[in-house]
Every structure is written in C-alpha cells, then in structure tokens.
Design a protein around this motif. Structure first.
Motif, mmCIF file in Angstrom:
data_model
loop_
_atom_site.group_PDB
_atom_site.id
_atom_site.type_symbol
_atom_site.label_atom_id
_atom_site.label_comp_id
_atom_site.label_asym_id
_atom_site.label_seq_id
_atom_site.Cartn_x
_atom_site.Cartn_y
_atom_site.Cartn_z
ATOM 1 N N VAL B 14 0.839 -1.195 0.000
ATOM 2 C CA VAL B 14 0.000 0.000 0.000
ATOM 3 C C VAL B 14 0.877 1.250 0.000
ATOM 4 C CG1 VAL B 14 -1.609 1.373 1.372
ATOM 5 C CG2 VAL B 14 -1.997 -1.070 1.046
ATOM 6 N N ALA B 15 1.932 1.205 0.821
ATOM 7 C CA ALA B 15 2.799 2.372 0.926
ATOM 8 C C ALA B 15 3.550 2.629 -0.373
ATOM 9 C CB ALA B 15 3.793 2.184 2.068
ATOM 10 N N GLU B 16 3.903 1.534 -1.082
ATOM 11 C CA GLU B 16 4.708 1.702 -2.288
ATOM 12 C C GLU B 16 3.866 1.960 -3.533
ATOM 13 O OE1 GLU B 16 8.106 1.683 -2.659
ATOM 14 O OE2 GLU B 16 8.068 1.822 -0.480
ATOM 15 N N ALA B 17 2.566 1.667 -3.427
ATOM 16 C CA ALA B 17 1.745 1.752 -4.639
ATOM 17 C C ALA B 17 1.724 3.172 -5.181
ATOM 18 C CB ALA B 17 0.312 1.306 -4.332
ATOM 19 N N PRO B 18 1.925 3.327 -6.494
ATOM 20 C CA PRO B 18 1.871 4.662 -7.065
ATOM 21 C C PRO B 18 0.448 5.197 -7.052
ATOM 22 C CG PRO B 18 2.217 3.025 -8.794
ATOM 23 C CD PRO B 18 2.215 2.288 -7.493
ATOM 24 N N ASP B 19 0.360 6.510 -7.073
ATOM 25 C CA ASP B 19 -0.929 7.184 -7.096
ATOM 26 C C ASP B 19 -1.652 6.786 -8.383
ATOM 27 O OD1 ASP B 19 -2.956 8.847 -6.551
ATOM 28 O OD2 ASP B 19 -1.734 10.646 -6.308
ATOM 29 N N SER B 20 -2.610 5.868 -8.266
ATOM 30 C CA SER B 20 -3.197 5.324 -9.484
ATOM 31 C C SER B 20 -4.170 6.300 -10.137
ATOM 32 C CB SER B 20 -3.907 4.002 -9.185
ATOM 33 O OG SER B 20 -4.890 4.229 -8.210
ATOM 34 N N ASP B 21 -4.697 7.229 -9.330
ATOM 35 C CA ASP B 21 -5.605 8.214 -9.915
ATOM 36 C C ASP B 21 -4.834 9.102 -10.883
ATOM 37 O OD1 ASP B 21 -7.354 8.747 -6.786
ATOM 38 O OD2 ASP B 21 -7.545 7.196 -8.320
ATOM 39 N N VAL B 22 -5.381 9.280 -12.068
ATOM 40 C CA VAL B 22 -4.752 10.189 -13.025
ATOM 41 C C VAL B 22 -5.013 11.618 -12.570
ATOM 42 C CG1 VAL B 22 -4.848 11.048 -15.383
ATOM 43 C CG2 VAL B 22 -4.946 8.594 -14.956
ATOM 44 N N PRO B 23 -3.950 12.416 -12.340
ATOM 45 C CA PRO B 23 -4.174 13.790 -11.893
ATOM 46 C C PRO B 23 -4.857 14.618 -12.979
ATOM 47 C CG PRO B 23 -1.853 13.451 -12.422
ATOM 48 C CD PRO B 23 -2.521 12.107 -12.517
ATOM 49 N N SER B 24 -5.724 15.518 -12.552
ATOM 50 C CA SER B 24 -6.413 16.373 -13.532
ATOM 51 C C SER B 24 -5.437 17.396 -14.096
ATOM 52 C CB SER B 24 -7.575 17.089 -12.865
ATOM 53 O OG SER B 24 -7.071 18.018 -11.923
ATOM 54 N N LEU B 25 -5.797 18.012 -15.206
ATOM 55 C CA LEU B 25 -4.970 19.060 -15.800
ATOM 56 C C LEU B 25 -4.759 20.201 -14.822
ATOM 57 C CD1 LEU B 25 -6.421 19.170 -19.432
ATOM 58 C CD2 LEU B 25 -4.126 18.464 -18.784
ATOM 59 N N THR B 26 -5.833 20.555 -14.095
ATOM 60 C CA THR B 26 -5.722 21.625 -13.110
ATOM 61 C C THR B 26 -4.695 21.274 -12.045
ATOM 62 O OG1 THR B 26 -8.098 21.828 -13.425
ATOM 63 C CG2 THR B 26 -7.105 23.182 -11.707
ATOM 64 N N LYS B 27 -4.759 20.011 -11.595
ATOM 65 C CA LYS B 27 -3.830 19.585 -10.546
ATOM 66 C C LYS B 27 -2.383 19.647 -11.042
ATOM 67 C CE LYS B 27 -3.215 16.084 -7.002
ATOM 68 N NZ LYS B 27 -3.551 14.735 -6.527
ATOM 69 N N LEU B 28 -2.162 19.212 -12.265
ATOM 70 C CA LEU B 28 -0.816 19.283 -12.846
ATOM 71 C C LEU B 28 -0.345 20.732 -12.922
ATOM 72 C CD1 LEU B 28 -0.961 16.683 -15.782
ATOM 73 C CD2 LEU B 28 0.324 16.482 -13.649
ATOM 74 N N PHE B 29 -1.225 21.597 -13.432
ATOM 75 C CA PHE B 29 -0.869 23.011 -13.584
ATOM 76 C C PHE B 29 -0.492 23.621 -12.238
ATOM 77 C CE2 PHE B 29 -1.795 27.526 -13.635
ATOM 78 C CZ PHE B 29 -1.160 27.945 -14.787
ATOM 79 N N VAL B 30 -1.373 23.423 -11.261
ATOM 80 C CA VAL B 30 -1.153 24.034 -9.945
ATOM 81 C C VAL B 30 0.164 23.539 -9.342
ATOM 82 C CG1 VAL B 30 -2.010 24.081 -7.566
ATOM 83 C CG2 VAL B 30 -3.590 24.460 -9.475
ATOM 84 N N ASN B 31 0.434 22.241 -9.480
ATOM 85 C CA ASN B 31 1.662 21.695 -8.886
ATOM 86 C C ASN B 31 2.921 22.240 -9.550
ATOM 87 O OD1 ASN B 31 1.524 19.498 -6.675
ATOM 88 N ND2 ASN B 31 -0.316 19.228 -7.901
ATOM 89 N N PHE B 32 2.930 22.292 -10.871
ATOM 90 C CA PHE B 32 4.109 22.838 -11.556
ATOM 91 C C PHE B 32 4.269 24.330 -11.271
ATOM 92 C CE2 PHE B 32 4.371 18.877 -13.892
ATOM 93 C CZ PHE B 32 5.743 18.757 -14.064
ATOM 94 N N PHE B 33 3.140 25.021 -11.151
ATOM 95 C CA PHE B 33 3.162 26.448 -10.830
ATOM 96 C C PHE B 33 3.867 26.674 -9.484
ATOM 97 C CE2 PHE B 33 1.402 30.377 -9.143
ATOM 98 C CZ PHE B 33 1.351 31.214 -10.245
ATOM 99 N N PHE B 34 3.475 25.904 -8.461
ATOM 100 C CA PHE B 34 4.065 26.093 -7.133
ATOM 101 C C PHE B 34 5.534 25.698 -7.098
ATOM 102 C CE2 PHE B 34 -0.312 26.447 -5.456
ATOM 103 C CZ PHE B 34 -0.121 27.638 -4.783
ATOM 104 N N VAL B 35 5.853 24.600 -7.782
ATOM 105 C CA VAL B 35 7.244 24.157 -7.804
ATOM 106 C C VAL B 35 8.131 25.220 -8.452
ATOM 107 C CG1 VAL B 35 8.711 22.640 -9.189
ATOM 108 C CG2 VAL B 35 7.073 21.666 -7.604
ATOM 109 N N SER B 36 7.613 25.889 -9.487
ATOM 110 C CA SER B 36 8.426 26.899 -10.173
ATOM 111 C C SER B 36 8.677 28.106 -9.283
ATOM 112 C CB SER B 36 7.749 27.325 -11.479
ATOM 113 O OG SER B 36 6.684 28.213 -11.219
ATOM 114 N N ILE B 37 7.727 28.417 -8.395
ATOM 115 C CA ILE B 37 7.901 29.591 -7.529
ATOM 116 C C ILE B 37 8.879 29.319 -6.394
ATOM 117 C CG2 ILE B 37 6.737 31.171 -5.946
ATOM 118 C CD1 ILE B 37 4.302 30.998 -7.562
ATOM 119 N N ILE B 38 8.833 28.097 -5.848
ATOM 120 C CA ILE B 38 9.740 27.821 -4.726
ATOM 121 C C ILE B 38 11.104 27.356 -5.218
ATOM 122 C CG2 ILE B 38 8.013 27.340 -2.949
ATOM 123 C CD1 ILE B 38 8.324 24.401 -3.599
#
Lengths: 177, 198
Positions: B14-38
């Motif tokens: 369970v701990a090793e299983a990858p996040d099987s849910d496909v992230p939404s486009l919004t989720k991808l955008f928001v995550n890359f946005f935050f990573v670029s700022i920090i």
C-alpha cells in the motif's frame, strides 16, 4: 515589413536555432546566446546581458527565464511570447515524439553511443559558459576566485545555492567585483 | 503464509503503490506552478519531491530515467521533463499545461525585475550586486560541469576528456560559433563512445 516585425522575426530565428543547440540546457548556451544577442544583433551590451543572466539565476524557476528578459527588452510582450515559443516549442515537440522510441531502444548500442558521446560535448559547453559568465562579471581576479570558491563549495558540501548567490551579491556591493 | 501476506506484505504494498488516480490538468498546472515559484537555484530537487515523494506520479527510478533522457535532448531539461510527465497522463494537452505552469510565474517575475532594473540600472550598487551574483552563478554552473565530468575520470581513457577540452577552448576562449564546434566534435565523440561500448 516594419522594424518591429523585423525584430520579432530575428528573435524567432535566433531562438529556434539556439534551442536545438541547447544540449545541456541554457547552462551550456551562455557564450552562444551572448554572441547572438550582443555581437550579431546588438540588442544589448555584454554588461547588461551578464546582469540579466544573473537576475534570472537569482530569481526562482528554471534558469532559461533569461530568454523572457531578452524578448521583453527587445520587443515587449510579443517579444516574450516569441522567444519562449521559439526556444521551447521545437525541442518540446522533439521530446514528445522521441520519448517512447528512446524508451524502446534502451539497450541499443547506437543509443548508448549517442548518449555517452554527447556527454563530453555537454561538459565542454557548460564549462565554457561558466568561464564566459565569470570573466564577464567583473575585472581582475576576484570574480574568478568567487566562481572557484562557489564551485568547490557546491561540489563538496550541501549548502543552498541561494546563500552563495547572496554572498556573491554582498561582495559585489562591497565593491570587490 | 496467508497471515504473513496480510500482516507484512500488504502494508508495504500500500505504501509503495503509485498514485493510481490520473491527476487532472488543473492539478498538474497548480503543482508545476508552485514548484516553479519555490524553485530557487534550480527546480529539479523540488520536482523530485513533488513527483516522486508527494504524489507518486513516478517511481524514483522512472524519475532518474526520464531526467537522463530530458538532459540528453536539446532544450531545458526541466521543460523536457514536464513534457514527458504531462504526456503520460493527458497527451499533448498535458505537456502544454505542465510547461506553461512551469514558466508563467518565473517569466512574470523576471520581467518585473528587469523592468525595475532598466529604471534603476544606472545605480552602481545594482550593477555591482549583479556582478557578484553572476560570478557566483558561474560557480554553480562549473560545479554542474564537474559533477557531469566525474564518470569521464573513472573510466573511458583520455579521449572523451580531450573532446570536452576542445569544446571548452573553442567556445570559451576563442568564442567560435557553437554549431560549428558541435558539428565538428560531436561525431568524433560519438564515434569514440561507439568503439568503447562492448
């Protein structure tokens, strides 16, 4: 064709060409970007280019943001869009279509030869970027000393890069560079 | 057997299983946005944290593999990485969303900074400070070159090092156009690598 259109086209052609040469990313490209922007097109002085590059390094995000600054200074917002699309789209499309193929030929001899063969070229380019940037940043021996010290510190310790850049800025303001 | 499966293997899986849910486009955008700022001083370590540790969109090995590929191809390596990650979940649209998310904030920030600079650039202190930053940034870049050069010193003999030196001298000292130098040295270097691979 108006002068603005001409500048936009020059930017587009320059940065499409640069993008395909960027083996090793923007870090490998400093001398060539400077040659194009300063010597070939005369968009800014070498001093100013170095300042802008330093700015993009100190700001958050990928270091290729220096291309946004160049686009902005030369042609405003259309310039920014032009440099970014010209620099990013061609190689991104290449990446997009090659990623599956590259995966498939993981053990192929030609793939390994290309991968290992390009490594020395990239290393030479990146080292040259460091040299050009350092010699541009000021006169005398001190910039070279700062560069050497920072390189050694980053290589052998885990100090955050931003602290070293702040130290560089302080030395600069103190009038040493 | 059954008991061991339940007690020991399952929690680990369970701990090793990858996040099987496909992230939404919004989720991808928001995550890359935050990573670029920090992402001061390079986005890569933060991207690793986000992709491998936080969301488990890739395993550590997958990340290394994709990163090596992104580095080898021309273009910014974090950009190429974003292209591949976006492609995996949403095809071309995913790639575009990840790249735009990564670039929009940092580009805006440097544009604002450069505008301020163009107004106050005559202030000597600004130029002096940036000179110091440039010298330090050159050091960061040199360290990258040194880290990449490590495998060349441990094996493969002296020829690849000569190729690197020729490129450095032609570009750094003589300021020759990059495409001539790469077009001349890359085939030689690849041929050397070809012969060394068994």
């Amino acid at each position: 064709m108006s002068e603005d259109d001409f500048e936009i086209w020059s930017l587009a052609v320059t940065f499409v060409t640069l993008s395909f040469l960027a083996v090793g990313g923007v870090n490998a490209l400093v001398p060539e970007i400077q040659r194009q922007v300063v010597d070939v097109h005369g968009w800014m002085s070498a001093n100013r280019f170095t300042d802008f590059f330093a700015m993009s390094q100190a700001a958050p995000g990928p270091n290729l943001t220096v291309i946004s600054i160049i686009g902005w200074v030369v042609a405003g917002l259309p310039g920014v869009l032009t440099t970014n699309v010209a620099f990013i789209a061609p190689t991104s499309i290449l990446t997009y279509f090659l990623s599956r193929t590259w995966e498939k030929f993981r053990k192929a001899r030609w793939r390994m030869a290309i991968q290992y063969g390009l490594l020395p070229v990239t290393i030479g380019l990146v080292a040259a970027s460091s040299y050009v940037l350092s010699t541009n940043s000021g006169d005398g021996l001190l910039p070279v000393l700062i560069t050497g010290t920072v390189a050694a510190t980053v290589y052998w310790t885990r100090i955050h890069p931003l602290i070293l850049m702040a130290a560089g800025a302080s030395l600069g303001i103190a009038g040493f560079v | 057997m059954f008991l061991r499966d339940v007690v020991m293997v399952q929690p680990a899986e369970v701990a090793e299983a990858p996040d099987s849910d496909v992230p939404s486009l919004t989720k991808l955008f928001v995550n890359f946005f935050f990573v670029s700022i920090i992402g001061f001083g390079g986005v890569m370590p933060w991207a690793y944290r986000m992709v491998v540790e936080q969301h488990r969109w890739m395993t550590s090995e997958e990340f290394a593999e994709v990163m090596a590929f992104s580095q080898f191809l021309p273009g910014g390596n974090i950009i190429n990485f974003a292209v591949v990650l976006g492609q995996r979940f949403h095809g071309a649209l995913g790639s575009i969303v990840c790249v735009v998310g990564l670039l929009i904030a940092p580009s805006t920030i440097v544009i604002v900074l450069s505008t301020i600079y163009l107004h106050f650039g005559q202030v000597a202190a600004v130029h002096d400070a940036l000179g110091g930053v440039a010298a330090a940034a050159a050091g960061l870049i040199l360290a990258v070159a040194a880290k990449m050069a490590k495998p060349l010193f441990t094996r493969k003999g002296v020829l690849p090092l000569c190729c690197a030196a020729v490129v450095f001298i032609c570009i750094g000292l003589f300021r020759l156009p990059l495409y001539f130098v790469v077009a001349a040295v890359a085939p030689v270097s690849i041929a050397i690598a070809w012969r060394q691979i068994r």
